[in-house]
Every structure is written in C-alpha cells, then in structure tokens.
Design an enzyme around this catalytic site. Structure first.
Site, PDB file in Angstrom:
ATOM      1  N   HIS A   1       3.151 -10.465   5.547  1.00  0.00           N
ATOM      2  CA  HIS A   1       3.380 -11.297   6.729  1.00  0.00           C
ATOM      3  C   HIS A   1       2.031 -11.604   7.383  1.00  0.00           C
ATOM      4  O   HIS A   1       1.008 -10.970   7.091  1.00  0.00           O
ATOM      5  CB  HIS A   1       4.295 -10.589   7.723  1.00  0.00           C
ATOM      6  CG  HIS A   1       3.687  -9.335   8.284  1.00  0.00           C
ATOM      7  ND1 HIS A   1       2.764  -9.339   9.307  1.00  0.00           N
ATOM      8  CD2 HIS A   1       3.865  -8.034   7.954  1.00  0.00           C
ATOM      9  CE1 HIS A   1       2.397  -8.100   9.581  1.00  0.00           C
ATOM     10  NE2 HIS A   1       3.049  -7.286   8.770  1.00  0.00           N
TER      11      HIS A   1
ATOM     12  N   ASP B   1       1.626  -4.956   4.577  1.00  0.00           N
ATOM     13  CA  ASP B   1       0.297  -4.608   4.085  1.00  0.00           C
ATOM     14  C   ASP B   1       0.300  -3.302   3.285  1.00  0.00           C
ATOM     15  O   ASP B   1      -0.366  -3.181   2.256  1.00  0.00           O
ATOM     16  CB  ASP B   1      -0.714  -4.526   5.231  1.00  0.00           C
ATOM     17  CG  ASP B   1      -0.201  -3.790   6.460  1.00  0.00           C
ATOM     18  OD1 ASP B   1       0.892  -3.186   6.407  1.00  0.00           O
ATOM     19  OD2 ASP B   1      -0.901  -3.827   7.497  1.00  0.00           O
TER      20      ASP B   1
END
Length: 506
Positions: free
Chosen positions: A59, A359
């Site tokens: 994202h 991540d």
C-alpha cells in the site's frame, strides 16, 4: 544504499551541504522512488519473450498506526504538549527552532490511505501497464492503455476476466483499487471495476492469509522492536540535549517523544505536503533514524526474526503453484486453501498477477527466498553502535510507500546470454512455436533486479535470471528452512535477533 556517515553533524535544516536527501532516510515511510541497484545490472533481454509478471505490492502513503513506536508515540507526544499548555496557559512551549510548537496541532488520523497514497498507487499501476502490460498483452501502436480486446490467448480466443487479490484491510483494499485504476487506464478511480475481478481475503486475527501472514503466525516478531528500543537512546541523545535549550525546564521529553518528532516529519509530509519537524535533525540523525526502523523490520520480519522465513513462505508457495499452473489443495503455512483450491479465487495462466499487501510481507518473502544480499550477519544487526553501520538492508530501498516486488517470467531461446541487457524493450517476441526454449524467473524490487545468491538452486545465474525449473526444485528446501509450525507456534522464547530467519539452525 545508505552508508555510514563520517561527516560531522551539520546545521539542521531542510537542505544539507552534502546534498543529502532526508526523504531517502525515512525508511518504510519514504515516498516511493526506484531502488538505486542491488549490484545487479538493470535491463531486458532482447531475444526473450516476457511471459508473465507476478506483482507483490505494498500500500502507499497512509496515516500512522497505533503502534507505540509509530502513531501511538506521536499521539502521546501531542497530548503531553496539550496537557502542558492546559496547566500553563500563559507560557510558551517552544522558542527558536521549536517556536512552531506554540501553534502546532496534531492533524493525523489512523491507518487510512491518504490522497498522496492513492496517487502513488494509480501512478504505479499506470507505469506497470506502460512497462510490462503493453508487452504482455501485445498492445499495438497507439494503444496507450488497457483495452479488453487485448485480453486474448495467442490463438485469438478470449481470456477470462483477470483476477487480482487484496486483503480486506481498508488501506490495502483501496490501494489495490487505485493501482488497478492506473493499470486499466481509467480517469475515474472506480470506473475500472467492470474490467477485473478482485478477491478480498479477510485480514483478521488467526485467519490464514499470505498477504497478512502475521495474523496466523503469532510468534517471532519481538526481536526487532527490542533491538530498536536498545538503539533508541543513541538515536535521540544529541537531539534531546539540543531541544532542551528551547523548551521550558519543567517540560521533559523522553526517548519516545523524540522518536515521535522524527516520525512526525514523514507523516506530515505525506499528509500536509511539508512539516516543520523535518528541519530539526542533522544528516547523521536521519541516517540513524532509518537504521532505527531497519532494526525493527530486520528483527521482526527479516533474517533477524525467528519466524522471518515462515512469514513469507506462503507467498513463495503460491508463486510456485502459479508457475506450475496448479491450485493448492492443502496448507502447511499461511496459505488459505479455501481460496487457493479453485481457479475462481486462485486463477492460473494469467499474464499478470497483482497481490496488494504490506511492507513486512515483502521483507519476509525476500527472507523466505533466502536471498543473502539482504542478510547482515549470523547475529543480526548491532545495537551497540554510535551511528548507523553500512548495510544492504535499507527499508527506503526495500519497502518505501508503494513498494513493489516483481517476479518476471521470461521464455528464452537456447544458449541465451544475459550479460548484455537492453535498457528498454520495445517488442515482445512470440516464442510459442520455438523449440528448445527455457523459462527463467527474475526478481525485481522497486525496478532493480535482485541477486539470487543464497537461493542455491539458482547458483550460476547471471544478472538474477534463474531457470524456473531450478527455482521450483528449491521449494521443498525453502519449505524446510521456513520451519513454519515451529517458527509460528513452537515452544521457544527468543527475544533477540537470530541470524537466518529461523527459530534454530535446521
């Protein structure tokens, strides 16, 4: 790659005599930029056909989380200032470089994807179409964007509508939709819905999901936070002394407060376009801030975590299944086979796959692959150091906002050489009728190919191109090295960093 800084700490400000760019030291909070390189040549093989690309995407810019070293600390810092003003309404909080605190308000929310994040994702999807999509779908001259008429097999028959995956977490789901809006070339973010199917896998505790593996792997994510907390006093020491001169004597900032002031800079930059906090720190302090974040991720999700490999192995298994055109009927990892046992939610033979995630998943997938380039030492990354050491694990290169890991699949003629690559590929040859071709896989992180040293089946690979058959032969060993059941549920108490992403040596 960030290096250790021997330069004396210069004056704080938004620019530095050395040309240092602080945005490149915001670690996983850095705005997206292509990685410089990972010691592998960039470029494309002109003789080969690009057959598939598998995209694992992070994202983009968001509001902070409630984690104490993230949004929780910033909210506590803001509340401390508010409480002080309430007790001393006629007193100024800051003078000099901290005078802005007298009028400052905490403007950040929690978790939500920001407009800058939506723009990052849409741009990423559009760039992916330009660089890869037009080749994979053999777009003609003038086809600047996706057209459903391109979604056909080589014999001209229509392909099924492409299917992509995301988690249910709002910022992940919205990032997926914005990326797809860019890929499909729509000027309205919601107007591409009819072009694709989107599988939304729940992101909730105790639910298997390879795109949010920590939900089903509850152990092994402490060493990074512990390492960061051990290094934090070094990070804040000089700034703490410097700030005390400009604050009331009875307003005491602690270590977490200074960390919050560091964090405020990239978050306000993403939210407001700029931040007064950015001018408060020296070049050395920003480099140390990046190391502070690197320690967290290396020890929580990378080779320093006892479950680092386990958290990423599920996605690696899914990649292998897609490469073999197989659904998955059972799971010994974070795979949810109720999604992966059928082609409706786990499609096969698509030119493009896109999975929107976090991540930490990108970090753990690189760890599950055993890529030595991102490994620091048998004992993790050090905490008893006076400044950030030289290393190859740098989050601003690995997982900035909008990070992307591509697994490219190339079909190549016999005796291909990967030594001389061209910077741009204009035409995608059709090698479907050519005899004696070989499929190769290459991992590309933020537009920079990744070395496959450590993935022993790929030994001898040139510029990261590994025969798919050899890569697939490594999967059983990677599964063993992940030690999923022991790493995620074993009876161990490991609180400091390990060396190889495992709870013990295999």
């Amino acid at each position: 790659m960030a290096s250790s800084s021997s330069v004396a700490a210069g004056p704080t400000g938004l620019s530095y005599p050395s040309g240092f760019d602080m945005k490149a030291s915001w670690a996983n909070l850095s705005p997206y930029a292509d990685a410089l390189d990972f010691n592998v040549s960039k470029g494309f093989p002109s003789e080969c056909e690009l057959s598939q690309v598998h995209v694992l995407h992070r994202h983009a810019q968001r509001y902070p989380t409630q984690w104490p070293l993230d949004g929780g600390g910033m909210e506590a810092f803001a509340q401390k200032l508010a409480n002080y003003t309430k007790r001393h309404p006629s007193k100024k909080i800051g003078t000099g470089p901290l005078a802005f605190l007298n009028d400052w308000e905490y403007m950040l929310g929690l978790n939500t994807l920001l407009p800058t994040g939506a723009a990052t994702e849409a741009t990423s999807g559009a760039l992916f179409w330009s660089q890869y999509g037009r080749l994979l779908y053999r777009a003609d001259r003038g086809d600047a964007s996706w057209n459903a008429s391109l979604n056909v097999y080589s014999n001209g028959t229509s392909r099924p509508k492409p299917t992509f995956r995301t988690t249910s977490y709002p910022r992940i789901l919205e990032s997926a939709r914005w990326w797809l809006s860019g890929f499909f070339g729509n000027t309205g973010a919601n107007s591409s819905y009819s072009e694709y199917n989107l599988v939304i896998i729940p992101e909730v505790d105790d639910f298997n999901n390879t795109l949010s593996a920590t939900d089903s792997c509850p152990k092994g994510t402490e060493p990074g936070d512990n390492a960061a907390e051990a290094f934090a006093p070094t990070l804040v020491k000089d700034a703490h002394k410097r700030f005390a001169v400009y604050l009331p004597e009875d307003l005491k900032l602690d270590t977490i407060d200074i960390v919050a002031m560091f964090n405020m800079c990239p978050y306000e930059y993403a939210t407001l376009g700029q931040s007064s906090f950015c001018a408060l720190f020296t070049e050395k302090e920003w480099r140390d801030f990046e190391y502070f974040a690197d320690l967290q991720f290396y020890g929580n999700y990378g080779f320093g975590s006892p479950s680092g490999r386990a958290q990423g192995i599920g996605y690696v298994q899914e990649l292998a299944a897609r490469l073999q055109s197989k659904v998955i009927m059972s799971s010994d990892s974070s795979i949810n086979y109720t999604y992966d046992d059928n082609t409706k939610t786990f499609p096969l033979d698509q030119p493009v796959y896109m999975d929107m995630s976090h991540d930490d998943i990108i970090v753990s997938v690189l760890t599950a692959l055993g890529l030595d380039y991102f490994k620091y030492s048998p004992h993790g990354m050090p905490t008893s150091v006076s400044q950030a050491p030289r290393r190859t694990f740098n989050l601003n290169q690995l997982t900035p906002f909008g990070a992307r890991l591509f697994s490219e699949v190339w079909t190549c003629p016999k005796d291909i050489s990967f030594k001389n690559l061209q910077p741009q590929k204009y035409k995608n040859p059709d090698l479907s009728s050519e005899p004696n071709t070989t499929d190769y896989i290459r991992f590309v992180l933020n537009n920079a190919p990744v070395p496959v040293d450590g993935l022993t089946a790929c030994d001898g690979s040139v510029n990261g191109f590994c025969p798919v058959e050899k890569f697939l032969s490594s999967i059983p060993d990677l599964n063993k090295e992940a030690m999923y059941q022991e790493a995620c549920f074993g009876d161990y108490n490991i609180t400091s960093q390990v060396g190889n992403g495992q709870p013990r040596n295999p």
